[in-house]
Structures are given as C-alpha cells and as structure tokens.
Design a protein around this motif. Structure first.
Motif, PDB file in Angstrom:
ATOM      1  N   ALA A 181       0.826  -1.207   0.000  1.00 17.12           N
ATOM      2  CA  ALA A 181       0.000   0.000   0.000  1.00 17.12           C
ATOM      3  C   ALA A 181       0.863   1.261   0.000  1.00 17.12           C
ATOM      4  N   ALA A 182       2.005   1.213   0.701  1.00 11.20           N
ATOM      5  CA  ALA A 182       2.893   2.379   0.750  1.00 11.20           C
ATOM      6  C   ALA A 182       3.429   2.712  -0.634  1.00 11.20           C
ATOM      7  N   PHE A 183       3.747   1.693  -1.431  1.00 12.10           N
ATOM      8  CA  PHE A 183       4.214   1.947  -2.798  1.00 12.10           C
ATOM      9  C   PHE A 183       3.108   2.506  -3.679  1.00 12.10           C
ATOM     10  N   LEU A 184       1.863   2.377  -3.227  1.00 13.18           N
ATOM     11  CA  LEU A 184       0.731   2.915  -3.986  1.00 13.18           C
ATOM     12  C   LEU A 184       0.272   4.259  -3.438  1.00 13.18           C
ATOM     13  N   GLY A 185       1.077   4.833  -2.529  1.00 17.51           N
ATOM     14  CA  GLY A 185       0.805   6.184  -2.060  1.00 17.51           C
ATOM     15  C   GLY A 185       0.151   6.294  -0.704  1.00 17.51           C
ATOM     16  N   HIS A 186      -0.128   5.185  -0.046  1.00 17.56           N
ATOM     17  CA  HIS A 186      -0.747   5.228   1.276  1.00 17.56           C
ATOM     18  C   HIS A 186       0.301   5.539   2.347  1.00 17.56           C
ATOM     19  N   GLY A 187      -0.175   6.017   3.499  1.00 18.18           N
ATOM     20  CA  GLY A 187       0.717   6.294   4.611  1.00 18.18           C
ATOM     21  C   GLY A 187       1.348   5.029   5.151  1.00 18.18           C
ATOM     22  N   LEU A 188       2.488   5.175   5.811  1.00 18.24           N
ATOM     23  CA  LEU A 188       3.235   4.015   6.298  1.00 18.24           C
ATOM     24  C   LEU A 188       2.480   3.212   7.345  1.00 18.24           C
ATOM     25  N   SER A 189       1.585   3.838   8.065  1.00 20.16           N
ATOM     26  CA  SER A 189       0.878   3.131   9.132  1.00 20.16           C
ATOM     27  C   SER A 189      -0.595   2.882   8.789  1.00 20.16           C
ATOM     28  N   THR A 190      -0.915   2.854   7.509  1.00 20.62           N
ATOM     29  CA  THR A 190      -2.308   2.616   7.108  1.00 20.62           C
ATOM     30  C   THR A 190      -2.770   1.252   7.596  1.00 20.62           C
ATOM     31  N   GLY A 191      -3.854   1.236   8.338  1.00 21.91           N
ATOM     32  CA  GLY A 191      -4.329   0.007   8.963  1.00 21.91           C
ATOM     33  C   GLY A 191      -5.056  -0.912   7.998  1.00 21.91           C
ATOM     34  N   PHE A 192      -5.170  -2.170   8.413  1.00 21.83           N
ATOM     35  CA  PHE A 192      -5.838  -3.189   7.608  1.00 21.83           C
ATOM     36  C   PHE A 192      -7.303  -2.828   7.355  1.00 21.83           C
ATOM     37  N   ALA A 193      -7.997  -2.391   8.401  1.00 17.84           N
ATOM     38  CA  ALA A 193      -9.416  -2.070   8.264  1.00 17.84           C
ATOM     39  C   ALA A 193      -9.639  -0.949   7.261  1.00 17.84           C
ATOM     40  N   ALA A 194      -8.757   0.047   7.266  1.00 13.73           N
ATOM     41  CA  ALA A 194      -8.902   1.171   6.330  1.00 13.73           C
ATOM     42  C   ALA A 194      -8.725   0.709   4.888  1.00 13.73           C
ATOM     43  N   LEU A 195      -7.780  -0.180   4.649  1.00 12.39           N
ATOM     44  CA  LEU A 195      -7.546  -0.683   3.294  1.00 12.39           C
ATOM     45  C   LEU A 195      -8.696  -1.590   2.835  1.00 12.39           C
ATOM     46  N   VAL A 196      -9.185  -2.425   3.739  1.00  8.39           N
ATOM     47  CA  VAL A 196     -10.321  -3.290   3.401  1.00  8.39           C
ATOM     48  C   VAL A 196     -11.546  -2.451   3.053  1.00  8.39           C
ATOM     49  N   ASP A 197     -11.747  -1.379   3.803  1.00  6.85           N
ATOM     50  CA  ASP A 197     -12.869  -0.484   3.533  1.00  6.85           C
ATOM     51  C   ASP A 197     -12.711   0.183   2.164  1.00  6.85           C
ATOM     52  N   GLU A 198     -11.498   0.655   1.874  1.00  7.20           N
ATOM     53  CA  GLU A 198     -11.273   1.383   0.615  1.00  7.20           C
ATOM     54  C   GLU A 198     -11.321   0.473  -0.604  1.00  7.20           C
ATOM     55  N   TYR A 199     -10.680  -0.687  -0.526  1.00  7.81           N
ATOM     56  CA  TYR A 199     -10.543  -1.536  -1.715  1.00  7.81           C
ATOM     57  C   TYR A 199     -11.638  -2.597  -1.846  1.00  7.81           C
ATOM     58  N   VAL A 242       0.383  -3.091  -7.882  1.00  7.57           N
ATOM     59  CA  VAL A 242       1.832  -2.976  -7.708  1.00  7.57           C
ATOM     60  C   VAL A 242       2.553  -3.381  -8.995  1.00  7.57           C
ATOM     61  N   GLU A 243       2.110  -4.456  -9.621  1.00 10.69           N
ATOM     62  CA  GLU A 243       2.733  -4.891 -10.872  1.00 10.69           C
ATOM     63  C   GLU A 243       2.506  -3.868 -11.975  1.00 10.69           C
ATOM     64  N   GLN A 244       1.323  -3.280 -12.016  1.00 10.39           N
ATOM     65  CA  GLN A 244       1.020  -2.265 -13.035  1.00 10.39           C
ATOM     66  C   GLN A 244       1.917  -1.048 -12.903  1.00 10.39           C
ATOM     67  N   THR A 245       2.266  -0.710 -11.664  1.00 10.52           N
ATOM     68  CA  THR A 245       3.111   0.470 -11.436  1.00 10.52           C
ATOM     69  C   THR A 245       4.602   0.141 -11.457  1.00 10.52           C
ATOM     70  N   GLY A 246       4.937  -1.140 -11.622  1.00  7.95           N
ATOM     71  CA  GLY A 246       6.340  -1.523 -11.733  1.00  7.95           C
ATOM     72  C   GLY A 246       7.082  -1.651 -10.424  1.00  7.95           C
ATOM     73  N   TRP A 247       6.349  -1.760  -9.311  1.00  8.85           N
ATOM     74  CA  TRP A 247       6.987  -1.793  -8.000  1.00  8.85           C
ATOM     75  C   TRP A 247       7.143  -3.199  -7.435  1.00  8.85           C
ATOM     76  N   GLY A 248       6.861  -4.222  -8.220  1.00 11.92           N
ATOM     77  CA  GLY A 248       6.876  -5.586  -7.696  1.00 11.92           C
ATOM     78  C   GLY A 248       8.186  -5.979  -7.035  1.00 11.92           C
ATOM     79  N   GLU A 249       9.293  -5.756  -7.709  1.00 16.23           N
ATOM     80  CA  GLU A 249      10.600  -6.135  -7.171  1.00 16.23           C
ATOM     81  C   GLU A 249      10.957  -5.290  -5.955  1.00 16.23           C
ATOM     82  N   ALA A 250      10.583  -4.010  -5.984  1.00 12.78           N
ATOM     83  CA  ALA A 250      10.866  -3.130  -4.847  1.00 12.78           C
ATOM     84  C   ALA A 250      10.101  -3.572  -3.605  1.00 12.78           C
TER      85      ALA A 250
END
Length: 373
Positions: A107-125, A170-178
């Motif tokens: 999620a951080a590689f996709l622009g989310h904050g470093l401490s973004t919680g699981f519940a927030a991501l489940v709600d968003e996605y 992540v794969e679409q943005t090219g961050w997979g290896e990172a």
C-alpha cells in the motif's frame, strides 16, 4: 465465513500440508504483551484460499508443521503490518516467513501512509467495514468467544482479496521487485538478536557518561537484558532504565544511596546487592577495555543543515514517485546514513537503507555529495 479451530497435531499437519500445496497463504497472529519481554502467542490465523484455520498454540505443544510452512520457499506468506508478527515467529520458531509480502508495504508503494491500517484498506478496496472491537482482547484466555474468533478469522479472510488487488496494482506500477526488497529488509531487521554487550547503547542519555562510567553501564545493561530474557520479563520490570544510568552516573555503591535516589523497593530487595557488586567489579575494568565515548550526530558540525538537505532530496523523490516522504527516507534512516558516513567511515559492508535496494538509483547521486563533513 467458515473456519476450523485447530487444537490437535494431526489436524495441524493436515491443514499445513494443504497450505504447502498452494502458491500463497495468508497469515496473522494474535498475542498479548504486557509485562513480558516476548509476546505471548494466543492464536495463529492461516487462510490458503480454501481452508481458514485458527491454530491454537495454547492447546498445541508442537507447532513444527506450521513452522515448516513458514520455511517453505515455494509458498508466499502474506501478512499486514507484520513487524510484530515477525518478532513472534523469530522467538517461537527461530525462522521467518520466507518469502513474505506485507500488504502495508504494498500500500505504501501505492501512495498510502506508512501506518495505514488493515481495516482502512479493506474499507477502501473491498467496501467492507470491519469490526475492530476485539482488538484489545486477551488472546491467551480460554475459551475465546464466537465474536473473538470471527474477528480473528476476518483478518485473513479479507487479506486474500486485498492482497490480490494490491498485487495487481503494484505490478502495473512496476513496483513488484521493490516490494520484495522492502519486505526482505524488514525481515532482516526484525530477525536480529540483541547483543547484551551493546545493550547500554539503548539506554537514554548514555552519551552523557564518561568511558569509565560507560563500563559500569555496559555491565549493568548486559546483565539486565540477560535477566529479562531468562525470566521473560520486560526490561523495565527487571530494573528501570533510569536507575541503571544513575548507578553509573552518580557512582552509587550502597543500598542507602539507591534508596535516596528513589529506586523501587522491589528493585532494592531483589537486585540491589547484585547491582552494587557488578558496579564495583566494573570499577576495576582496565582503561584499555573502556567503551568508546558515545558520539552523537546532533553534536557534529553541519548536522542540522545536512539533515535538512537530505530531507529536501527525499521529499523531492517522494513527490516524483507519488509516495509519502517518510517511506523514501524516515528520520531514522537519514540518521543511519549519517552514522555510516560520519562515524563508521562509509563501511561498504554496512550500506545504509538510502543507498541500497530500490532507493539507491533515486538517491545515491543526490545525497552522497551531501554527506561530506
């Protein structure tokens, strides 16, 4: 949401063998940590896409089938915000989940904050609102309620579809290896065993002490860590950190002086004489064996301006990449790099995070010139 409660070894062997036949499994742990040095493991959740298992470490004496899943390099282990989970695995199993992917890092590689919680991501996605009311439950108590079990199961049930969505992006943005590199970096840090002889470096204000006093503090801090490990007791429940520092700083060598300095009564009764004996022993340390004075980065010429200059560069890179600045270079990582350059003489065997892995091509040319004193 269906799940199986695993309390028998034969059942554990079956679900773990099944998990080793799929490419990806979801993992989570529930634990309690109050006065103990190590987390007390209360529950392990595993979801292989078909079977959701709630593994009971209170009932099971042998968890080796699960540890085999962790070590199976043909199976990707997916967790969320797993730094403490890694600590649990390192303590109980002596292994790390390899390979491992952390959805918080994705999620951080996709622009989310470093401490973004699981519940927030489940709600968003996923558009699902999770009930987090059981987060502070005593996971070592038995029996666990239906609500607690449902809460625990949800953490891996929804982790699978979340992981699938994030992995595609992540794969679409090219961050997979990172992502893989960042997860390996996290495991390398969490898998380290603390060195008792260096425990004194973690004592607040140790930098104020002279080398002779540091020799005392080193001995006391080393003993405290070993005692905490032996008794599985949080460090400050053995002896308070400040009191170790006081013994070294004020040359305390009597129980009366300890009492005057507000040492806890239980500390005095249980450890007072031992602390004095160790301090007296450390007083005889030859000067050639004194620890080096502790150099502080903040006291070095150019510190503030150099940190600002590096921060400007990491901020610019973060804006370019569309991620939060702290993910490119946290304060701790900037300090790590300054210590590498100014104290450790640019040791090539201990390259800092900002000059390694995926960060290197974005930062090396920008920050290396800034490290000259």
């Amino acid at each position: 949401m269906n799940f199986e409660i695993v309390t028998e070894l034969s059942h554990l062997e079956r679900v773990c063998q099944q998990a080793r036949n799929v490419p990806v499994v979801m993992l989570d742990t529930e634990f309690v940590r109050t006065r103990t040095l190590y987390p007390r493991l209360g529950l392990i959740q595993m979801f292989d896409g078909e079977t959701l298992s709630l593994i009971d470490p209170i009932e099971l004496d042998d968890l080796s089938p699960l540890w085999a899943v962790l070590s199976d390099e043909s199976v990707i282990k997916v967790l969320h915000a797993c730094s403490e989970d890694l600590e649990v695995f390192h303590h109980y199993a002596g292994v790390m989940p390899t390979p491992m992917i952390d959805t918080q890092i994705m999620a951080a590689f996709l622009g989310h904050g470093l401490s973004t919680g699981f519940a927030a991501l489940v709600d968003e996605y996923l558009g699902v609102t999770l009930d987090k009311g059981e987060a502070r439950t005593d996971w070592c108590a038995r029996p666990l309620s239906d609500k607690q079990l449902e809460y625990a199961a949800a953490d891996v049930h929804y982790l699978l579809p979340l992981y699938e969505i994030l992995a595609e992006r992540v794969e679409q943005t090219g961050w997979g290896e990172a992502v893989k590199q960042e997860c390996v970096l996290m495991m390398s840090k969490r898998g380290k065993t603390p060195d008792p002889d260096k425990a004194y470096l973690d004592i607040k204000n140790a930098w104020q002490l002279r080398p002779k006093q540091l020799a005392v503090l080193q001995k006391l801090a080393s003993w405290r860590l070993k005692e905490a490990q032996r008794r599985d007791l949080a460090l400050n429940f053995v002896v308070k950190e400040l009191n170790l520092w006081k013994v070294a700083r004020f040359d305390i060598r009597s129980l009366e002086k300890m009492a005057d300095e507000d040492f806890d009564r239980f500390e005095l009764e249980r450890h007072g004489k031992r602390l004095i004996a160790m301090a007296l022993e450390a007083d005889n340390t030859p000067e050639t064996h004194y620890p080096e004075p502790i150099a502080r980065l903040v006291d070095m010429p150019g510190y503030k301006q150099t940190v600002k200059n590096i921060k400007d560069q990491t901020n610019a890179v973060a804006e370019q990449l569309g991620v939060v600045p702290e993910f490119v270079g946290s304060k701790k990582q900037i300090h790590q790099m300054l210590k590498w350059a100014w104290i450790n003489e640019c040791n090539p065997e201990k390259m800092p995070d900002l000059l390694s892995g995926w960060r290197k091509p974005y930062l090396e040319d920008k920050v290396l010139p800034l490290l000259r004193k």
